[in-house]
Structure formats: C-alpha cells, structure tokens
Write a protein that holds these residues in place. Structure first.
Motif, PDB file in Angstrom:
ATOM      1  N   LEU A 293      12.864  40.241  48.873  1.00 30.17           N
ATOM      2  CA  LEU A 293      13.474  41.533  48.591  1.00 30.17           C
ATOM      3  C   LEU A 293      14.963  41.331  48.370  1.00 30.17           C
ATOM      4  O   LEU A 293      15.656  40.765  49.213  1.00 30.17           O
ATOM      5  CB  LEU A 293      13.236  42.498  49.767  1.00 30.17           C
ATOM      6  CG  LEU A 293      13.921  43.867  49.681  1.00 30.17           C
ATOM      7  CD1 LEU A 293      13.346  44.670  48.513  1.00 30.17           C
ATOM      8  CD2 LEU A 293      13.762  44.635  50.986  1.00 30.17           C
ATOM      9  N   LYS A 294      15.462  41.813  47.220  1.00 29.51           N
ATOM     10  CA  LYS A 294      16.875  41.679  46.901  1.00 29.51           C
ATOM     11  C   LYS A 294      17.523  43.045  46.951  1.00 29.51           C
ATOM     12  O   LYS A 294      17.072  43.979  46.299  1.00 29.51           O
ATOM     13  CB  LYS A 294      17.057  41.065  45.508  1.00 29.51           C
ATOM     14  CG  LYS A 294      18.524  40.842  45.137  1.00 29.51           C
ATOM     15  CD  LYS A 294      18.655  40.221  43.752  1.00 29.51           C
ATOM     16  CE  LYS A 294      20.121  40.010  43.409  1.00 29.51           C
ATOM     17  NZ  LYS A 294      20.276  39.449  42.038  1.00 29.51           N
ATOM     18  N   VAL A 295      18.577  43.161  47.756  1.00 31.55           N
ATOM     19  CA  VAL A 295      19.315  44.416  47.886  1.00 31.55           C
ATOM     20  C   VAL A 295      20.703  44.185  47.328  1.00 31.55           C
ATOM     21  O   VAL A 295      21.467  43.364  47.845  1.00 31.55           O
ATOM     22  CB  VAL A 295      19.391  44.866  49.367  1.00 31.55           C
ATOM     23  CG1 VAL A 295      20.161  46.181  49.484  1.00 31.55           C
ATOM     24  CG2 VAL A 295      17.989  45.023  49.947  1.00 31.55           C
ATOM     25  N   ASP A 296      21.049  44.893  46.228  1.00 33.00           N
ATOM     26  CA  ASP A 296      22.332  44.682  45.555  1.00 33.00           C
ATOM     27  C   ASP A 296      23.417  45.618  46.063  1.00 33.00           C
ATOM     28  O   ASP A 296      24.512  45.646  45.513  1.00 33.00           O
ATOM     29  CB  ASP A 296      22.161  44.875  44.042  1.00 33.00           C
ATOM     30  CG  ASP A 296      21.302  43.777  43.421  1.00 33.00           C
ATOM     31  OD1 ASP A 296      21.382  42.636  43.908  1.00 33.00           O
ATOM     32  OD2 ASP A 296      20.559  44.066  42.470  1.00 33.00           O
ATOM     33  N   ALA A 297      23.112  46.408  47.065  1.00 33.20           N
ATOM     34  CA  ALA A 297      24.103  47.330  47.610  1.00 33.20           C
ATOM     35  C   ALA A 297      24.005  47.308  49.130  1.00 33.20           C
ATOM     36  O   ALA A 297      23.358  46.443  49.715  1.00 33.20           O
ATOM     37  CB  ALA A 297      23.878  48.740  47.057  1.00 33.20           C
ATOM     38  N   VAL A 298      24.659  48.260  49.772  1.00 34.52           N
ATOM     39  CA  VAL A 298      24.657  48.326  51.231  1.00 34.52           C
ATOM     40  C   VAL A 298      23.257  48.667  51.734  1.00 34.52           C
ATOM     41  O   VAL A 298      22.580  49.528  51.177  1.00 34.52           O
ATOM     42  CB  VAL A 298      25.661  49.389  51.719  1.00 34.52           C
ATOM     43  CG1 VAL A 298      25.607  49.538  53.228  1.00 34.52           C
ATOM     44  CG2 VAL A 298      27.074  49.000  51.276  1.00 34.52           C
ATOM     45  N   LEU A 299      22.800  47.970  52.770  1.00 36.82           N
ATOM     46  CA  LEU A 299      21.513  48.233  53.397  1.00 36.82           C
ATOM     47  C   LEU A 299      21.763  48.754  54.799  1.00 36.82           C
ATOM     48  O   LEU A 299      22.297  48.038  55.654  1.00 36.82           O
ATOM     49  CB  LEU A 299      20.664  46.958  53.445  1.00 36.82           C
ATOM     50  CG  LEU A 299      19.304  47.067  54.137  1.00 36.82           C
ATOM     51  CD1 LEU A 299      18.407  48.042  53.391  1.00 36.82           C
ATOM     52  CD2 LEU A 299      18.639  45.701  54.245  1.00 36.82           C
ATOM     53  N   ASN A 300      21.393  50.005  55.043  1.00 36.18           N
ATOM     54  CA  ASN A 300      21.582  50.617  56.352  1.00 36.18           C
ATOM     55  C   ASN A 300      20.244  50.706  57.075  1.00 36.18           C
ATOM     56  O   ASN A 300      19.306  51.336  56.582  1.00 36.18           O
ATOM     57  CB  ASN A 300      22.186  52.028  56.206  1.00 36.18           C
ATOM     58  CG  ASN A 300      23.598  51.997  55.665  1.00 36.18           C
ATOM     59  OD1 ASN A 300      24.388  51.142  56.046  1.00 36.18           O
ATOM     60  ND2 ASN A 300      23.920  52.916  54.769  1.00 36.18           N
ATOM     61  N   VAL A 301      20.142  50.067  58.223  1.00 41.73           N
ATOM     62  CA  VAL A 301      18.924  50.091  59.041  1.00 41.73           C
ATOM     63  C   VAL A 301      19.273  50.764  60.355  1.00 41.73           C
ATOM     64  O   VAL A 301      20.109  50.271  61.106  1.00 41.73           O
ATOM     65  CB  VAL A 301      18.378  48.666  59.276  1.00 41.73           C
ATOM     66  CG1 VAL A 301      17.108  48.729  60.108  1.00 41.73           C
ATOM     67  CG2 VAL A 301      18.126  47.966  57.951  1.00 41.73           C
ATOM     68  N   SER A 305      14.936  45.927  63.911  1.00 41.38           N
ATOM     69  CA  SER A 305      14.449  45.075  62.827  1.00 41.38           C
ATOM     70  C   SER A 305      13.985  43.743  63.405  1.00 41.38           C
ATOM     71  O   SER A 305      14.633  43.182  64.296  1.00 41.38           O
ATOM     72  CB  SER A 305      15.547  44.824  61.793  1.00 41.38           C
ATOM     73  OG  SER A 305      15.960  46.035  61.204  1.00 41.38           O
ATOM     74  N   THR A 306      12.863  43.271  62.911  1.00 43.28           N
ATOM     75  CA  THR A 306      12.312  41.998  63.354  1.00 43.28           C
ATOM     76  C   THR A 306      12.167  41.072  62.158  1.00 43.28           C
ATOM     77  O   THR A 306      11.583  41.451  61.140  1.00 43.28           O
ATOM     78  CB  THR A 306      10.931  42.197  64.016  1.00 43.28           C
ATOM     79  OG1 THR A 306      11.073  43.082  65.139  1.00 43.28           O
ATOM     80  CG2 THR A 306      10.355  40.870  64.484  1.00 43.28           C
ATOM     81  N   PHE A 307      12.708  39.844  62.272  1.00 48.10           N
ATOM     82  CA  PHE A 307      12.601  38.844  61.220  1.00 48.10           C
ATOM     83  C   PHE A 307      11.752  37.691  61.757  1.00 48.10           C
ATOM     84  O   PHE A 307      12.155  37.010  62.702  1.00 48.10           O
ATOM     85  CB  PHE A 307      13.986  38.328  60.814  1.00 48.10           C
ATOM     86  CG  PHE A 307      14.886  39.411  60.283  1.00 48.10           C
ATOM     87  CD1 PHE A 307      14.857  39.770  58.953  1.00 48.10           C
ATOM     88  CD2 PHE A 307      15.755  40.079  61.130  1.00 48.10           C
ATOM     89  CE1 PHE A 307      15.680  40.773  58.467  1.00 48.10           C
ATOM     90  CE2 PHE A 307      16.593  41.078  60.667  1.00 48.10           C
ATOM     91  CZ  PHE A 307      16.557  41.420  59.323  1.00 48.10           C
ATOM     92  N   ASN A 308      10.583  37.489  61.159  1.00 51.55           N
ATOM     93  CA  ASN A 308       9.688  36.426  61.604  1.00 51.55           C
ATOM     94  C   ASN A 308       9.950  35.095  60.902  1.00 51.55           C
ATOM     95  O   ASN A 308       9.317  34.098  61.224  1.00 51.55           O
ATOM     96  CB  ASN A 308       8.229  36.853  61.376  1.00 51.55           C
ATOM     97  CG  ASN A 308       7.841  38.042  62.252  1.00 51.55           C
ATOM     98  OD1 ASN A 308       8.237  38.107  63.409  1.00 51.55           O
ATOM     99  ND2 ASN A 308       7.096  38.979  61.688  1.00 51.55           N
TER     100      ASN A 308
END
Length: 451
Positions: A293-301, A305-308
């Motif tokens: 997944l490519k996010v070209d702008a600000v990502l607000n969560v 969040s869990t990264f495996n």
C-alpha cells in the motif's frame, strides 16, 4: 418512412408514422385502409413561428401514389388547429391545417392526421409534400417546402410479434428471439454490433454469445417493390439478472454493496472517498497486494495499529503526544551500523539500565546530578578487607598487575570509590561523612579488568 428535420428550406421538423405498421397496399379481393400521422416540431433547436401547414397527398394508381380516392381522406389535428376538407387538384389531395393564430414552436409537438386512406394496389414509396408558412419572428411569413416519405408494402405483407423467448436471462446466457414475417431480407442490429447480422428468411435467431447487460435489438425487414427498397423495423430488449455495468459517471445516493472485487482498471484514475473505508462488519479492512500500500500524503491512524512484517520509514518517525509510548523489543542501528541517539536520554525512576558488553563514554558521566566522572578519571573498587583494586594509575602508590580470576570479583563485596584526575584521591558521595584513610602499609594493586 423518413424524418425530415430543419434544413435550409423548412424551419419545422416532421416525423411520419402509419397505422398499420407497415402500411400495405390493397388487393383485388380486399381494400386496405390506413392512416398517416405527421408529428410537427419535435426536436426543434431554434424557435419558429408558423401560420399554416399545407399537405399534398399524391393521388393515382402508381407506386409513387398513395390512393386513388383522395376526396374520401379524413383529417384531424391537435387542439387549436383546424384542417380543411381535402381538395383534389392536379394529382394531389390538398389539405391545409390552420391555427387560430400564429403558433410559436419551441419544442412542443402537434400532430396532423390523415385517415380513412384507401391505399392503392401498387407497392412502392410515396413522397407527401408539405408547404409551411413560417418565420423566425411573428411576421413576414413565407412558404417553405418539405416532404415526408411513406412506404407501401406488398399486399398481405406481415412483420410483427418480434419478442424474446425470455424477457430476462441470466448473466452470460444466450437469448433467443422470434417474430412473424413474410418473405423479406431480415437484418438484426443488437448491442454493440451496428453492422447487424444478415438473417435472410429466418424467423428465429439466437445471440452468438451470452448477454451480460441489458441489450436492445432492432430487426429490419427489407423488400424490393416499385423499383425501391422498402424498409420497416421492429425493436425489443432483453434484461439480464445481475448484469455487468459500464457507465461514465455514477452517483449512488444510498448504501452500495459489492459482493465481489472492485477494480480501477485505468491506472490514471483515482478513487475518492469522502467518508470512511471499512472492513465488512467487525472484520478489519484488508489490503491484499504483493506490491503493498502506497500513501502519497499524510496518513492519520486514530486507533491501534499492528504490523506483522517489517516496517521501513525513509523519513522521520515521531511520537510526541502526551502519554504516548513507543515499545520496542529489540532496537538496532541500520544494517550493522551503530544505533545513534541524537537527544538526551532520561531514564525515569524505577527503571534500570543494563549493559551486557563494553560501555564507551566519549564525554563526561554525571551521577546523582552533581558528581561527574570525567574523561581520564580512575574508578577504584574497595573490598570489605580494605584492599584496593584500581584500573589506571593509583596516585602516589606503588602498584602491580595481578592476574587473578574474575571469580575474585564476583565472590567479594566491593565499594566503588571515585578518584578524580583533577585533584583529590577520593571524593565522597552526597550526604556521606568524609572518609578517614588511616596510614597502613597495605599496598595498592591493580587487576587486569579483562581477566
């Protein structure tokens, strides 16, 4: 039949239709009666005024004539228009339609009706002449010529009941269409096949492939008579259960549910969502793509969040919110390089720092806030037996290297003393009494810390 639109001559468009469809000629055994309706004004783009319309019906027995009995034609018109009785003169039945006052056409349609027409016995094509008295303004009316064409099919010609066997088919299912028709050349136009498919004298036809969306069909019948080709068409449509959908612009006012994948096939196009994108029910939203997944702008969560898998940040990673914590089980520098900390480190009370390998300090070390271990200082370790081991120089005393086992350190009780290189031998800890060092012959020995 032909549709006459506005051209360089006339200002009003005309569209004819017949009853029955198609119009058939009479036979020696039976006289065929029919009607011709002429719609006026449909599809006009520039308003025009009209003070009267005159229709000239060809009278005679030939292919180019409509009837041999022009005087018995009955007439009618839309409200506000008055037709004259037919006057037969010079091979024409002439009927004039006159409004109560000049009418401005701005898109409305009026209908001129010719009925009780005893069609002659010769098949062919008839041109009905029209003369309109019109103007762009309400005045200075002049006569302008137009015409509509009506086909007369052979006696007994039949072309009707064009319909599918099933009005709705499953997605991908072949559709079968049937009709009733006399001998003619039949051509089917359907879907995205504008050239059509020649059928000759067939009365049943199946689509060469299954239908995936609502599909319209137009069946054209052609016969040759009076030296011209006469054409008549019938249309129908077949719907598809759960069809494929291709649209240019789509606006959905309510909820939309997709039971399968949704794709943007053009890579230059964007999917814009004003609200939220969520997983189904309580399931999380998944992005299943090897490319990621490519996010070209600000990502607000705003949630957890869990990264495996691995997480790579080519820019800064910042966690500065009040009460926020970054928990890391194993913190390392990139690719074998040392970890760099470009900030002060504050270890809160109740937390220990354990170093299982060498510690190198290139600057000063503070202890208790006001004790400093400077570069070049010596640390001494004093045992309960008042014996000293030191690393480096012991100011003023003799020393020697003792090759002893590390067990000597581990099984003894030690007190750490700070020997500052700047001034004194011994510095006291805060709130401790100044130690008294009695004179004694004990010698100070240095132990190799690497043993």
């Amino acid at each position: 039949m032909s549709v006459v639109m506005v051209n360089a001559t006339n200002l009003l468009p005309y569209e004819p239709s017949t009853d029955p469809k198609p119009l058939r000629v009479s036979s020696a055994e039976e006289t065929e009666y029919g009607s011709v309706n002429i719609n006026v004004g449909g599809g006009i783009t520039t308003s025009a005024w009209c003070s009267k319309i005159t229709v000239r019906v060809p009278v005679g027995a030939g292919a180019e004539h409509l009837t041999t009995e022009g005087a018995v034609i009955k007439t009618g018109a839309s409200t506000g228009w008055t037709p004259s009785a037919p006057a037969v003169s010079g091979g024409f039945a002439v009927i004039t339609f006159t409004p109560a006052r000049a009418v401005q056409f701005t898109g409305q349609i009026i209908t001129l009706t010719l009925s009780n027409i005893a069609v002659n016995r010769t098949a062919g094509q008839v041109s009905i002449a029209i003369v309109e008295s019109s103007s762009r303004t309400n005045g200075s009316f002049t006569n302008k010529d137009a015409a509509v064409v009506v086909d007369k099919f052979p006696a007994g010609f039949v072309f009707r009941n064009f319909a599918p066997e099933k009005i709705m088919v499953e997605n991908g299912e072949v559709s079968v269409l049937r009709w009733e028709g006399s001998d003619a050349k039949y051509t089917m136009h359907w879907g995205d096949t504008p050239a059509g498919v020649s059928l000759d004298k067939e009365r049943v036809w199946s689509t060469p492939r299954g239908l995936t969306t609502v599909t319209g069909f137009m069946l054209r019948a052609e016969v040759t008579a009076g030296g011209v080709t006469l054409t008549h068409t019938l249309t129908t449509a077949v719907t598809v259960r759960i069809p494929d959908l291709v649209v240019r612009n789509l606006t959905v006012q309510g909820p939309a549910t997709f039971a399968d994948s949704v794709s943007l096939s053009n890579t230059a196009k964007d999917l814009t969502v004003a609200g939220s994108v969520r997983g189904a029910g309580s399931s999380p939203l998944r992005v299943s793509q090897n490319a990621g997944l490519k996010v070209d702008a600000v990502l607000n969560v705003t949630g957890a969040s869990t990264f495996n898998g691995d997480v790579t940040a080519n820019g800064f990673v910042t966690a500065v919110g009040a009460g926020k914590v970054v928990r890391i089980a194993d913190l390392r520098g990139p690719g074998g390089e040392p970890l760099k900390i470009n900030s002060h480190v504050n270890v809160l009370p109740g937390n220990n720092v354990t170093i299982t390998d060498n510690l190198t300090a290139n600057g000063n070390i503070k202890a208790g806030g006001n004790r400093v271990l400077r570069a070049g200082d010596t640390l001494g370790f004093k045992s309960i037996t008042n014996r000293y081991l030191s690393e480096g120089y012991d100011y003023g005393g003799t020393h020697e290297i003792v090759n002893s086992s590390r067990t000597h350190y581990n099984t003894s009780s030690w007190r750490t003393l700070h020997f500052a290189s700047a001034s004194s031998f011994v510095e006291t800890r805060e709130h401790d009494p100044e130690p008294v060092v009695p004179p004694r012959p004990d010698r100070t020995i240095a132990a190799d810390p690497e043993l």
